[in-house]
Design a protein around this motif. Structure first.
Motif, PDB file in Angstrom:
ATOM      1  N   ASN A  85     -30.786 -16.572 -28.358  1.00  0.00           N
ATOM      2  CA  ASN A  85     -29.606 -15.740 -28.114  1.00  0.00           C
ATOM      3  C   ASN A  85     -29.864 -14.683 -27.064  1.00  0.00           C
ATOM      4  OD1 ASN A  85     -27.945 -17.000 -29.884  1.00  0.00           O
ATOM      5  ND2 ASN A  85     -28.481 -15.679 -31.612  1.00  0.00           N
ATOM      6  N   SER A  86     -31.113 -14.241 -26.958  1.00  0.00           N
ATOM      7  CA  SER A  86     -31.385 -13.180 -25.990  1.00  0.00           C
ATOM      8  C   SER A  86     -31.623 -13.720 -24.599  1.00  0.00           C
ATOM      9  CB  SER A  86     -32.605 -12.380 -26.436  1.00  0.00           C
ATOM     10  OG  SER A  86     -33.773 -13.074 -26.071  1.00  0.00           O
ATOM     11  N   GLY A  88     -29.556 -14.985 -22.575  1.00  0.00           N
ATOM     12  CA  GLY A  88     -28.510 -14.642 -21.619  1.00  0.00           C
ATOM     13  C   GLY A  88     -28.717 -13.268 -21.011  1.00  0.00           C
ATOM     14  N   LEU A  89     -29.637 -12.485 -21.580  1.00  0.00           N
ATOM     15  CA  LEU A  89     -29.729 -11.082 -21.206  1.00  0.00           C
ATOM     16  C   LEU A  89     -30.312 -10.873 -19.820  1.00  0.00           C
ATOM     17  CD1 LEU A  89     -28.987  -8.543 -22.657  1.00  0.00           C
ATOM     18  CD2 LEU A  89     -31.274  -8.355 -23.501  1.00  0.00           C
ATOM     19  N   PRO A  92     -28.110 -12.256 -15.735  1.00  0.00           N
ATOM     20  CA  PRO A  92     -27.323 -11.503 -14.747  1.00  0.00           C
ATOM     21  C   PRO A  92     -28.194 -10.709 -13.787  1.00  0.00           C
ATOM     22  CG  PRO A  92     -26.433 -11.183 -16.924  1.00  0.00           C
ATOM     23  CD  PRO A  92     -27.707 -11.904 -17.097  1.00  0.00           C
ATOM     24  N   TYR A 180     -33.749  -4.450 -30.494  1.00  0.00           N
ATOM     25  CA  TYR A 180     -33.599  -3.925 -29.141  1.00  0.00           C
ATOM     26  C   TYR A 180     -33.920  -2.438 -29.069  1.00  0.00           C
ATOM     27  CZ  TYR A 180     -31.644  -2.975 -24.604  1.00  0.00           C
ATOM     28  OH  TYR A 180     -31.494  -2.569 -23.317  1.00  0.00           O
ATOM     29  N   GLU A 244     -20.075   1.678  -8.386  1.00  0.00           N
ATOM     30  CA  GLU A 244     -19.123   2.552  -9.074  1.00  0.00           C
ATOM     31  C   GLU A 244     -19.860   3.372 -10.103  1.00  0.00           C
ATOM     32  OE1 GLU A 244     -15.574   2.475  -9.592  1.00  0.00           O
ATOM     33  OE2 GLU A 244     -15.123   1.155  -7.931  1.00  0.00           O
ATOM     34  N   PHE A 259     -32.546  -0.244 -17.193  1.00  0.00           N
ATOM     35  CA  PHE A 259     -31.867  -1.157 -18.103  1.00  0.00           C
ATOM     36  C   PHE A 259     -32.433  -2.563 -17.949  1.00  0.00           C
ATOM     37  CE2 PHE A 259     -28.947  -2.201 -21.134  1.00  0.00           C
ATOM     38  CZ  PHE A 259     -27.950  -3.087 -20.746  1.00  0.00           C
ATOM     39  N   PHE A 266     -37.281  -7.082 -23.778  1.00  0.00           N
ATOM     40  CA  PHE A 266     -36.808  -7.571 -25.069  1.00  0.00           C
ATOM     41  C   PHE A 266     -36.923  -9.088 -25.130  1.00  0.00           C
ATOM     42  CE2 PHE A 266     -34.791  -7.347 -28.988  1.00  0.00           C
ATOM     43  CZ  PHE A 266     -33.705  -8.182 -29.043  1.00  0.00           C
TER      44      PHE A 266
ATOM     45  N   VAL B  72     -22.831 -10.564 -22.290  1.00  0.00           N
ATOM     46  CA  VAL B  72     -24.060 -10.752 -23.064  1.00  0.00           C
ATOM     47  C   VAL B  72     -24.479  -9.458 -23.752  1.00  0.00           C
ATOM     48  CG1 VAL B  72     -25.053 -12.675 -21.856  1.00  0.00           C
ATOM     49  CG2 VAL B  72     -25.382 -10.423 -20.951  1.00  0.00           C
ATOM     50  N   LEU B  73     -25.039  -9.641 -24.930  1.00  0.00           N
ATOM     51  CA  LEU B  73     -25.626  -8.558 -25.707  1.00  0.00           C
ATOM     52  C   LEU B  73     -27.066  -8.945 -26.008  1.00  0.00           C
ATOM     53  CD1 LEU B  73     -22.707  -8.313 -28.215  1.00  0.00           C
ATOM     54  CD2 LEU B  73     -23.192  -6.672 -26.444  1.00  0.00           C
ATOM     55  N   PRO B  74     -27.893  -7.978 -26.388  1.00  0.00           N
ATOM     56  CA  PRO B  74     -29.293  -8.347 -26.658  1.00  0.00           C
ATOM     57  C   PRO B  74     -29.445  -9.422 -27.710  1.00  0.00           C
ATOM     58  CG  PRO B  74     -29.111  -5.984 -26.501  1.00  0.00           C
ATOM     59  CD  PRO B  74     -27.724  -6.514 -26.420  1.00  0.00           C
ATOM     60  N   TYR B  75     -28.543  -9.473 -28.658  1.00  0.00           N
ATOM     61  CA  TYR B  75     -28.772 -10.438 -29.720  1.00  0.00           C
ATOM     62  C   TYR B  75     -27.833 -11.623 -29.672  1.00  0.00           C
ATOM     63  CZ  TYR B  75     -25.162  -7.360 -31.526  1.00  0.00           C
ATOM     64  OH  TYR B  75     -24.061  -6.591 -31.646  1.00  0.00           O
ATOM     65  N   SER B  76     -26.950 -11.690 -28.701  1.00  0.00           N
ATOM     66  CA  SER B  76     -26.136 -12.900 -28.588  1.00  0.00           C
ATOM     67  C   SER B  76     -25.417 -12.897 -27.252  1.00  0.00           C
ATOM     68  CB  SER B  76     -25.117 -12.982 -29.705  1.00  0.00           C
ATOM     69  OG  SER B  76     -24.069 -12.074 -29.447  1.00  0.00           O
ATOM     70  N   SER B  77     -24.904 -14.055 -26.869  1.00  0.00           N
ATOM     71  CA  SER B  77     -24.022 -14.123 -25.700  1.00  0.00           C
ATOM     72  C   SER B  77     -22.622 -14.272 -26.237  1.00  0.00           C
ATOM     73  CB  SER B  77     -24.352 -15.343 -24.856  1.00  0.00           C
ATOM     74  OG  SER B  77     -25.633 -15.276 -24.376  1.00  0.00           O
ATOM     75  N   GLU B 108     -21.486   1.064 -13.725  1.00  0.00           N
ATOM     76  CA  GLU B 108     -22.118   1.470 -14.983  1.00  0.00           C
ATOM     77  C   GLU B 108     -21.005   1.701 -15.993  1.00  0.00           C
ATOM     78  OE1 GLU B 108     -24.818   4.641 -14.068  1.00  0.00           O
ATOM     79  OE2 GLU B 108     -25.053   5.078 -16.198  1.00  0.00           O
ATOM     80  N   GLY B 130     -23.523   0.017 -20.764  1.00  0.00           N
ATOM     81  CA  GLY B 130     -24.214  -1.099 -20.129  1.00  0.00           C
ATOM     82  C   GLY B 130     -23.839  -1.143 -18.665  1.00  0.00           C
ATOM     83  N   PHE B 131     -23.843  -2.345 -18.139  1.00  0.00           N
ATOM     84  CA  PHE B 131     -23.536  -2.527 -16.728  1.00  0.00           C
ATOM     85  C   PHE B 131     -22.588  -3.690 -16.553  1.00  0.00           C
ATOM     86  CE2 PHE B 131     -25.897  -0.087 -13.629  1.00  0.00           C
ATOM     87  CZ  PHE B 131     -26.750   0.632 -14.428  1.00  0.00           C
ATOM     88  N   PHE B 133     -21.636  -6.441 -13.388  1.00  0.00           N
ATOM     89  CA  PHE B 133     -21.817  -6.905 -12.011  1.00  0.00           C
ATOM     90  C   PHE B 133     -20.677  -7.840 -11.698  1.00  0.00           C
ATOM     91  CE2 PHE B 133     -25.677  -5.037 -12.638  1.00  0.00           C
ATOM     92  CZ  PHE B 133     -26.671  -5.783 -13.248  1.00  0.00           C
ATOM     93  N   ASP B 141     -20.488 -10.412 -14.710  1.00  0.00           N
ATOM     94  CA  ASP B 141     -21.499 -10.331 -15.762  1.00  0.00           C
ATOM     95  C   ASP B 141     -21.368  -8.987 -16.426  1.00  0.00           C
ATOM     96  OD1 ASP B 141     -23.764 -11.806 -13.491  1.00  0.00           O
ATOM     97  OD2 ASP B 141     -22.902 -12.746 -15.267  1.00  0.00           O
ATOM     98  N   ILE B 143     -23.071  -6.716 -19.225  1.00  0.00           N
ATOM     99  CA  ILE B 143     -24.236  -6.602 -20.105  1.00  0.00           C
ATOM    100  C   ILE B 143     -24.095  -5.311 -20.878  1.00  0.00           C
ATOM    101  CG2 ILE B 143     -26.727  -6.700 -20.200  1.00  0.00           C
ATOM    102  CD1 ILE B 143     -26.242  -7.169 -17.017  1.00  0.00           C
ATOM    103  N   ALA B 144     -23.995  -5.425 -22.204  1.00  0.00           N
ATOM    104  CA  ALA B 144     -23.840  -4.225 -23.027  1.00  0.00           C
ATOM    105  C   ALA B 144     -24.915  -4.217 -24.097  1.00  0.00           C
ATOM    106  CB  ALA B 144     -22.459  -4.212 -23.668  1.00  0.00           C
ATOM    107  N   VAL B 145     -25.156  -3.029 -24.627  1.00  0.00           N
ATOM    108  CA  VAL B 145     -26.187  -2.920 -25.653  1.00  0.00           C
ATOM    109  C   VAL B 145     -25.606  -3.266 -27.022  1.00  0.00           C
ATOM    110  CG1 VAL B 145     -27.784  -1.350 -26.752  1.00  0.00           C
ATOM    111  CG2 VAL B 145     -27.432  -1.228 -24.315  1.00  0.00           C
TER     112      VAL B 145
END
Lengths: 326, 197
Positions: A85-86, A88-89, A92, A180, A244, A259, A266, B72-77, B108, B130-131, B133, B141, B143-145
């Protein structure tokens, strides 16, 4: 030797049934302890006690390694879903910033991810070997490489010859299940305490239960990102992106780089944990198979020894009886 | 005569034979591999993430109709290559709407509501930070925590948290405590407005 001579003197009809020479040789080669000529039974033969003790200990080893394999398999199942699952992190970030493994910087930091516990095959040695070569790759006038070590096993190996290059070492990562927050605190720690231009994270990527791919991920500091963006090449398109948020571009780039580091860390830590469990599974599996083979060989030796001692007793009885009658 | 025949036969065979291992691998960083081989010829070079990257669509010549979103998140997409019409992201400069053909941007995020519009459906998530793009090929994309669907937020807990952090902010003495309390206040007031607005 005495046994052979005795048997040759007595009934020639018994000779084809037993041959003592091979037994002596095999026992001498398989048992390291000196042969016991007088067993507890009192008969003049090699003791079966030694072989029996060995068989018992090998059987216990087999049970333990089988249990360790099952434990590793269950732990692997738990971590594998989280590692997948991670995945995808980091994609990007690599899509945006490309991959800068061959970047030329002054201050390199190699972050080696390894396990705390042993008995997991060769994955830790592979990571350490790669870290050493990376440090050699980036050596030169004006350039320096520092190590940040996660895990006991890499620390033990690297402390022997690169003690002065180790900036930070952390152990006991997996005491609580990996999450995380823990990794981002770790990443923050590293970023605060170590000066870097490029961070190279070395870990074993989990491809399948039997295959682990050593991988190195590079995270650049914001200044180097700007330098590479100006120089063109892979990061040349970065300037075409509008920034931005934040006051200045460099502030956003700094947040981005931090980040990126925590996300990549992770994923790296999870993949390495998966690889560790997978490698332990296959190591314990081959170990229990070896123990099984050894047990088979020892059983054969034991039976041969037992039959030889029975035969010797019979011969003595018979020769004693024939001496009385004849 | 025979020597010439065998040489032509061999050359033809070598030219046409293709090995099954010659799979098209994405271009590995060749400078890195070469530098590695010079330093350590016996050890295989490690792979880099670029080789594992899923291929991205190229920049289209005409304006695409749909936006491809990876959330996407750290523990899942949460969303992987989903085609949508529009997303509204809570950037630090305010709510930003992203449509297909948006100019490439790196933004951001601050704690707020992310909404994904697909046809007539809208899915709202509260993201922590998060960010985002946005690439030239209309791929976004995010990406969040942490992210929670808005309907799973408990209003009473939000109010309690907001009061607690406002109190802490007022009684904070050091800069660090003030900063932490301020973050708590920001997140909870964003949660509050997410529930109401």
């Amino acid at each position: 030797m005495a046994m052979a001579a005795a048997m040759r003197r007595e009934g020639k009809r018994l000779a084809p049934l037993i041959s003592s020479q091979p037994i002596n040789n095999t026992l001498r080669s398989s048992l390291t302890s000196p042969l016991d000529q007088t067993s507890i039974g009192g008969a003049r033969s090699i003791s079966t006690q030694i072989v029996r003790n060995r068989m018992k200990s090998v059987k216990n080893i087999q049970k333990i390694t089988k249990a360790m394999k099952m434990v590793a398999a269950s732990k692997l199942r738990a971590v594998q879903t989280r590692a997948e699952n991670s995945r995808g992190l980091w994609q990007p970030f690599t899509a945006l910033l490309g991959d800068a493994a061959s970047v030329d910087v002054k201050k390199n930091v190699v972050v080696t991810v390894s396990s705390d516990k042993g008995l997991c095959g060769g994955i830790n040695s592979t990571s350490v070997k790669i870290s050493r070569v990376l440090s050699k790759l980036n050596s030169g006038p004006d350039k320096e490489t520092k190590y940040v070590i996660l895990g006991e096993k890499a620390k033990a190996q690297l402390i022997r010859d690169s003690k002065k290059d180790i900036a930070l070492s952390l152990t006991e990562l997996q005491k609580n299940p990996l999450n995380y927050t823990q990794v981002s605190v770790l990443a923050d720690d590293i970023l605060k305490n170590v000066e870097y231009d490029a961070l190279r994270i070395v870990f074993n990527k989990f491809h399948s239960v039997v295959q682990f791919i050593p991988t190195v991920s590079t995270v650049l500091s914001p200044e180097i990102v700007e330098r590479e963006a100006e120089a063109g090449g892979k990061l040349g398109e970065l300037d075409s992106y509008e920034i931005e948020g934040g006051e200045t571009k460099s502030e956003v780039l700094q947040n981005l780089s931090e980040f990126q580091f925590s996300c990549v860390m992770f994923n790296a830590v999870l993949e390495n944990a998966c690889s560790e469990q997978g490698a332990r599974m296959s190591a314990m599996d081959s170990s229990s198979r070896n123990a099984g083979d050894m047990l088979d060989r020892l059983t054969l030796t034991y039976n041969r020894t037992r039959q030889a001692s029975i035969t010797t007793e019979l011969i003595e009885i018979i020769s004693g009886a024939s001496a009385l009658t004849g | 005569m025979f020597r010439r025949a065998t040489s032509t036969f061999l050359s033809r065979a070598a030219a046409t034979r293709r090995f099954s291992t010659d799979v098209a691998t994405p271009a590995a960083d060749s400078a890195f591999v070469e530098a590695w081989k010079k330093v350590s010829p016996n050890l295989d070079p490690p792979k880099t993430p670029f080789e594992f990257l899923k291929p991205r669509p190229p920049v289209p010549t005409t304006l695409p109709t749909k936006l491809t979103v990876n959330f996407v998140l750290p523990y899942s997409s949460q969303l992987a290559a989903k085609e949508v019409d529009m997303v509204i992201v809570p950037a630090t400069t305010g709510q930003m709407g992203v449509l297909p053909g948006h100019v490439p941007t790196i933004a951001e995020l601050k704690p707020g509501v992310l909404s994904v519009h697909e046809g007539n459906d809208t899915t709202k998530y509260f993201v922590s930070s998060g960010f985002v793009f946005i690439h030239a090929n209309s791929v976004a994309d995010i990406i969040a925590v942490e992210a929670v669907p808005v309907d799973q937020i408990d209003a009473s807990l939000v109010q309690k948290g907001l009061q607690e952090f406002t109190q802490k902010l007022n009684s904070a003495s050091t800069d660090l405590e003030k900063a932490e309390a301020q973050i708590g206040v920001d997140v909870h007031s964003a949660l509050n407005s997410a529930l109401t607005g």
